[in-house]
Design a protein around this motif. Structure first.
Motif, PDB file in Angstrom:
ATOM      1  N   ARG A  53      30.271  42.283  34.706  1.00  0.00           N
ATOM      2  CA  ARG A  53      29.138  41.880  35.548  1.00  0.00           C
ATOM      3  C   ARG A  53      29.121  40.371  35.773  1.00  0.00           C
ATOM      4  O   ARG A  53      28.836  39.904  36.873  1.00  0.00           O
ATOM      5  CB  ARG A  53      27.834  42.332  34.922  1.00  0.00           C
ATOM      6  N   ILE A  54      29.433  39.622  34.741  1.00  0.00           N
ATOM      7  CA  ILE A  54      29.495  38.162  34.889  1.00  0.00           C
ATOM      8  C   ILE A  54      30.623  37.788  35.841  1.00  0.00           C
ATOM      9  O   ILE A  54      30.451  36.966  36.743  1.00  0.00           O
ATOM     10  CB  ILE A  54      29.669  37.476  33.525  1.00  0.00           C
ATOM     11  N   ALA A  55      31.791  38.403  35.659  1.00  0.00           N
ATOM     12  CA  ALA A  55      32.939  38.085  36.510  1.00  0.00           C
ATOM     13  C   ALA A  55      32.661  38.413  37.969  1.00  0.00           C
ATOM     14  O   ALA A  55      33.087  37.685  38.867  1.00  0.00           O
ATOM     15  CB  ALA A  55      34.173  38.853  36.034  1.00  0.00           C
ATOM     16  N   ALA A  56      31.936  39.475  38.223  1.00  0.00           N
ATOM     17  CA  ALA A  56      31.691  39.907  39.601  1.00  0.00           C
ATOM     18  C   ALA A  56      30.553  39.138  40.272  1.00  0.00           C
ATOM     19  O   ALA A  56      30.472  39.127  41.502  1.00  0.00           O
ATOM     20  CB  ALA A  56      31.376  41.396  39.631  1.00  0.00           C
ATOM     21  N   GLY A  57      29.716  38.462  39.501  1.00  0.00           N
ATOM     22  CA  GLY A  57      28.506  37.947  40.113  1.00  0.00           C
ATOM     23  C   GLY A  57      28.323  36.451  40.238  1.00  0.00           C
ATOM     24  O   GLY A  57      27.334  36.026  40.803  1.00  0.00           O
ATOM     25  N   GLU A  64      36.184  33.582  46.321  1.00  0.00           N
ATOM     26  CA  GLU A  64      35.950  33.609  44.881  1.00  0.00           C
ATOM     27  C   GLU A  64      35.288  34.912  44.457  1.00  0.00           C
ATOM     28  O   GLU A  64      35.617  35.471  43.414  1.00  0.00           O
ATOM     29  CB  GLU A  64      35.073  32.422  44.463  1.00  0.00           C
ATOM     30  N   LYS A  65      34.360  35.408  45.266  1.00  0.00           N
ATOM     31  CA  LYS A  65      33.681  36.663  44.944  1.00  0.00           C
ATOM     32  C   LYS A  65      34.675  37.818  44.919  1.00  0.00           C
ATOM     33  O   LYS A  65      34.630  38.665  44.025  1.00  0.00           O
ATOM     34  CB  LYS A  65      32.560  36.957  45.917  1.00  0.00           C
ATOM     35  N   LEU A  66      35.603  37.860  45.893  1.00  0.00           N
ATOM     36  CA  LEU A  66      36.614  38.919  45.900  1.00  0.00           C
ATOM     37  C   LEU A  66      37.478  38.851  44.643  1.00  0.00           C
ATOM     38  O   LEU A  66      37.803  39.872  44.042  1.00  0.00           O
ATOM     39  CB  LEU A  66      37.478  38.823  47.157  1.00  0.00           C
ATOM     40  N   TYR A  67      37.842  37.640  44.243  1.00  0.00           N
ATOM     41  CA  TYR A  67      38.615  37.478  43.014  1.00  0.00           C
ATOM     42  C   TYR A  67      37.785  37.938  41.809  1.00  0.00           C
ATOM     43  O   TYR A  67      38.302  38.609  40.912  1.00  0.00           O
ATOM     44  CB  TYR A  67      39.058  36.025  42.841  1.00  0.00           C
ATOM     45  N   GLY A  68      36.516  37.603  41.800  1.00  0.00           N
ATOM     46  CA  GLY A  68      35.634  38.036  40.716  1.00  0.00           C
ATOM     47  C   GLY A  68      35.531  39.547  40.633  1.00  0.00           C
ATOM     48  O   GLY A  68      35.527  40.125  39.542  1.00  0.00           O
ATOM     49  N   CYS A  71      38.663  40.773  39.036  1.00  0.00           N
ATOM     50  CA  CYS A  71      38.601  40.528  37.587  1.00  0.00           C
ATOM     51  C   CYS A  71      37.719  41.572  36.913  1.00  0.00           C
ATOM     52  O   CYS A  71      38.067  42.108  35.858  1.00  0.00           O
ATOM     53  CB  CYS A  71      38.063  39.133  37.300  1.00  0.00           C
ATOM     54  N   ALA A  72      36.577  41.862  37.507  1.00  0.00           N
ATOM     55  CA  ALA A  72      35.663  42.851  36.943  1.00  0.00           C
ATOM     56  C   ALA A  72      36.333  44.219  36.858  1.00  0.00           C
ATOM     57  O   ALA A  72      36.203  44.928  35.848  1.00  0.00           O
ATOM     58  CB  ALA A  72      34.386  42.933  37.782  1.00  0.00           C
ATOM     59  N   ALA A  73      37.063  44.588  37.887  1.00  0.00           N
ATOM     60  CA  ALA A  73      37.770  45.875  37.874  1.00  0.00           C
ATOM     61  C   ALA A  73      38.824  45.907  36.773  1.00  0.00           C
ATOM     62  O   ALA A  73      38.983  46.911  36.074  1.00  0.00           O
ATOM     63  CB  ALA A  73      38.405  46.139  39.235  1.00  0.00           C
TER      64      ALA A  73
END
Length: 84
Positions: A53-57, A64-68, A71-73
């Motif tokens: 959740r931290i990585a995605a948000g 950067e959001k797409l990369y996050g 990472c979350a996945a």
């Protein structure tokens, strides 16, 4: 964790008698070990989800959001592939 460590923790928590004169039956020790495994799996899953959740948000722009999200996945996939 070793079965002995799990038994010691169960005694500390009051799940088992702490008397040195009371032994633990093998089937009870096996059940305690399995319980500890389940607790550890649940805790790891909750920690992975919190990290995902931290990585995605927390991102400033779309790239950067797409990369996050990627990472979350990847963090969540660790749980599906038997990772801790």
């Amino acid at each position: 964790m070793t079965p002995e460590e799990i038994t010691a923790m169960a005694k500390e928590a009051g799940v088992l008698p702490s008397s040195p004169f009371v032994g633990v039956r093998p089937q009870d020790q096996m059940a305690l070990v399995r319980f500890a495994e389940l607790v550890a799996e649940k805790a790891a899953a909750q920690e992975r989800e919190a990290c995902a959740r931290i990585a995605a948000g927390q991102w400033a722009n779309v790239a950067e959001k797409l990369y996050g999200i990627e990472c979350a996945a990847a963090i969540r996939d660790r749980g599906q592939k038997g990772g801790v």
